[in-house]
Write a protein that holds these residues in place. Structure first.
Motif, PDB file in Angstrom:
ATOM      1  N   PHE A 142       0.806  -1.214   0.000  1.00  0.00           N
ATOM      2  CA  PHE A 142       0.000   0.000   0.000  1.00  0.00           C
ATOM      3  C   PHE A 142       0.845   1.273   0.000  1.00  0.00           C
ATOM      4  O   PHE A 142       0.435   2.285  -0.545  1.00  0.00           O
ATOM      5  N   ARG A 144       1.838   4.632   0.987  1.00  0.00           N
ATOM      6  CA  ARG A 144       1.068   5.669   1.680  1.00  0.00           C
ATOM      7  C   ARG A 144      -0.380   5.720   1.216  1.00  0.00           C
ATOM      8  O   ARG A 144      -1.148   6.586   1.626  1.00  0.00           O
ATOM      9  N   LYS A 145      -0.762   4.799   0.334  1.00  0.00           N
ATOM     10  CA  LYS A 145      -2.119   4.808  -0.207  1.00  0.00           C
ATOM     11  C   LYS A 145      -3.051   3.967   0.658  1.00  0.00           C
ATOM     12  O   LYS A 145      -2.635   3.043   1.349  1.00  0.00           O
ATOM     13  N   GLN A 146      -4.339   4.299   0.609  1.00  0.00           N
ATOM     14  CA  GLN A 146      -5.353   3.563   1.361  1.00  0.00           C
ATOM     15  C   GLN A 146      -5.850   2.358   0.572  1.00  0.00           C
ATOM     16  O   GLN A 146      -6.373   1.409   1.133  1.00  0.00           O
ATOM     17  N   ILE A 148      -5.172  -0.139  -3.281  1.00  0.00           N
ATOM     18  CA  ILE A 148      -4.333  -0.475  -4.428  1.00  0.00           C
ATOM     19  C   ILE A 148      -5.165  -1.265  -5.431  1.00  0.00           C
ATOM     20  O   ILE A 148      -6.115  -1.966  -5.065  1.00  0.00           O
ATOM     21  N   CYS A 173      -8.172  -2.749  -0.055  1.00  0.00           N
ATOM     22  CA  CYS A 173      -8.302  -1.522   0.719  1.00  0.00           C
ATOM     23  C   CYS A 173      -8.070  -1.840   2.194  1.00  0.00           C
ATOM     24  O   CYS A 173      -8.493  -2.892   2.694  1.00  0.00           O
ATOM     25  N   SER A 194      -4.553  -0.227 -12.409  1.00  0.00           N
ATOM     26  CA  SER A 194      -3.880   0.609 -11.420  1.00  0.00           C
ATOM     27  C   SER A 194      -4.404   2.036 -11.367  1.00  0.00           C
ATOM     28  O   SER A 194      -4.288   2.708 -10.347  1.00  0.00           O
ATOM     29  N   ASN A 195      -5.011   2.514 -12.464  1.00  0.00           N
ATOM     30  CA  ASN A 195      -5.477   3.894 -12.495  1.00  0.00           C
ATOM     31  C   ASN A 195      -6.977   4.043 -12.233  1.00  0.00           C
ATOM     32  O   ASN A 195      -7.539   5.120 -12.402  1.00  0.00           O
ATOM     33  N   THR A 198     -11.185   4.278  -6.746  1.00  0.00           N
ATOM     34  CA  THR A 198     -11.416   3.343  -5.631  1.00  0.00           C
ATOM     35  C   THR A 198     -12.467   3.860  -4.657  1.00  0.00           C
ATOM     36  O   THR A 198     -12.553   3.395  -3.525  1.00  0.00           O
ATOM     37  N   ASP A 202     -13.521   2.043  -1.177  1.00  0.00           N
ATOM     38  CA  ASP A 202     -13.340   2.739   0.104  1.00  0.00           C
ATOM     39  C   ASP A 202     -14.637   2.747   0.907  1.00  0.00           C
ATOM     40  O   ASP A 202     -14.634   2.576   2.135  1.00  0.00           O
TER      41      ASP A 202
END
Length: 216
Positions: A142, A144-146, A148, A173, A194-195, A198, A202
């Motif tokens: 992850f 620093r992301k919440q 992926i 998540c 990947s783009n 989300t 979430d």
């Protein structure tokens, strides 16, 4: 006696007609003498030319309206599906029912092949990872992301899913309060990219987190 004649420029004629849009109503015979360019190379009357433009604009507006209606219907279906999933998760009376409701909805309604909850605390029959090293291996994906999305190696996929499934692409998540991870998988390598956005993932993770917080 010779009288000076003033030559009107094309711009002046155009400006005049723009200020007097009813000009050809007063002089309808002039429309028959106008030479308006047409796709076929022929000449058509002003009325026919305007009629064709209005028809094209009407077709374009109708197409846009149909697109707006279809988008509204799609949003209605998504809202109803999300509402049902939310209610099922809130009605779950055990952590096993939470995961089962999630799996059923994702497979039947959203077409997602795998749905899995990995907890960082011991919890009955659900997959739980209590080893610090294993948790670290999961969390390092992850950064620093919440959340992926995308593709991982087969070995990495096994960290997120209960069984040795053939997952082509995945989305995961972090659950709130360091409870664990919510993972969705699909057999197709192109399903989760990947783009992709989300926001929905979430939202589901937040509902799952709040329900598990009560049941654990």
């Amino acid at each position: 006696m010779q009288q000076d004649e003033k030559q009107l420029s094309e711009k002046e004629v155009a400006a005049f007609l723009k200020q007097h849009p009813d000009f050809f109503r007063k002089f309808p015979d002039l429309t028959e003498q106008l030479d308006i360019p047409h796709d076929t190379g022929g000449a058509v009357s002003l009325v026919e030319y305007q009629s064709r433009l209005l028809k094209e604009k009407n077709t374009e507006l109708h197409s846009r309206l149909q697109q707006l209606i279809e988008n509204a219907r799609r949003n209605d279906r998504l809202f109803e599906q999300t509402r049902r999933l939310t209610l099922d998760l809130l009605d779950a009376q055990s952590i096993e029912e939470v995961e089962q409701s999630l799996q059923d909805s994702m497979r039947v309604v959203y077409g997602v092949d795998y749905a899995c909850i990995t907890l960082f605390v011991p919890a009955m029959s659900m997959q739980a990872v209590t080893e610090v090293e294993m948790q670290h291996q999961l969390l390092q994906h992850f950064g620093r992301k919440q959340a992926i999305c995308g593709q991982l190696s087969d070995e990495e996929m096994e960290l997120f899913f209960h069984e040795d499934n053939k997952v082509g692409s995945m989305a995961a998540c972090l659950l709130k309060n360091d409870l664990g991870i919510l993972s969705l998988g699909h057999r197709s390598e192109e399903y989760f990219k990947s783009n992709m956005d989300t926001l929905f993932l979430d939202y589901v993770a937040e509902i799952v987190s709040r329900r598990l917080d009560i049941l654990l």
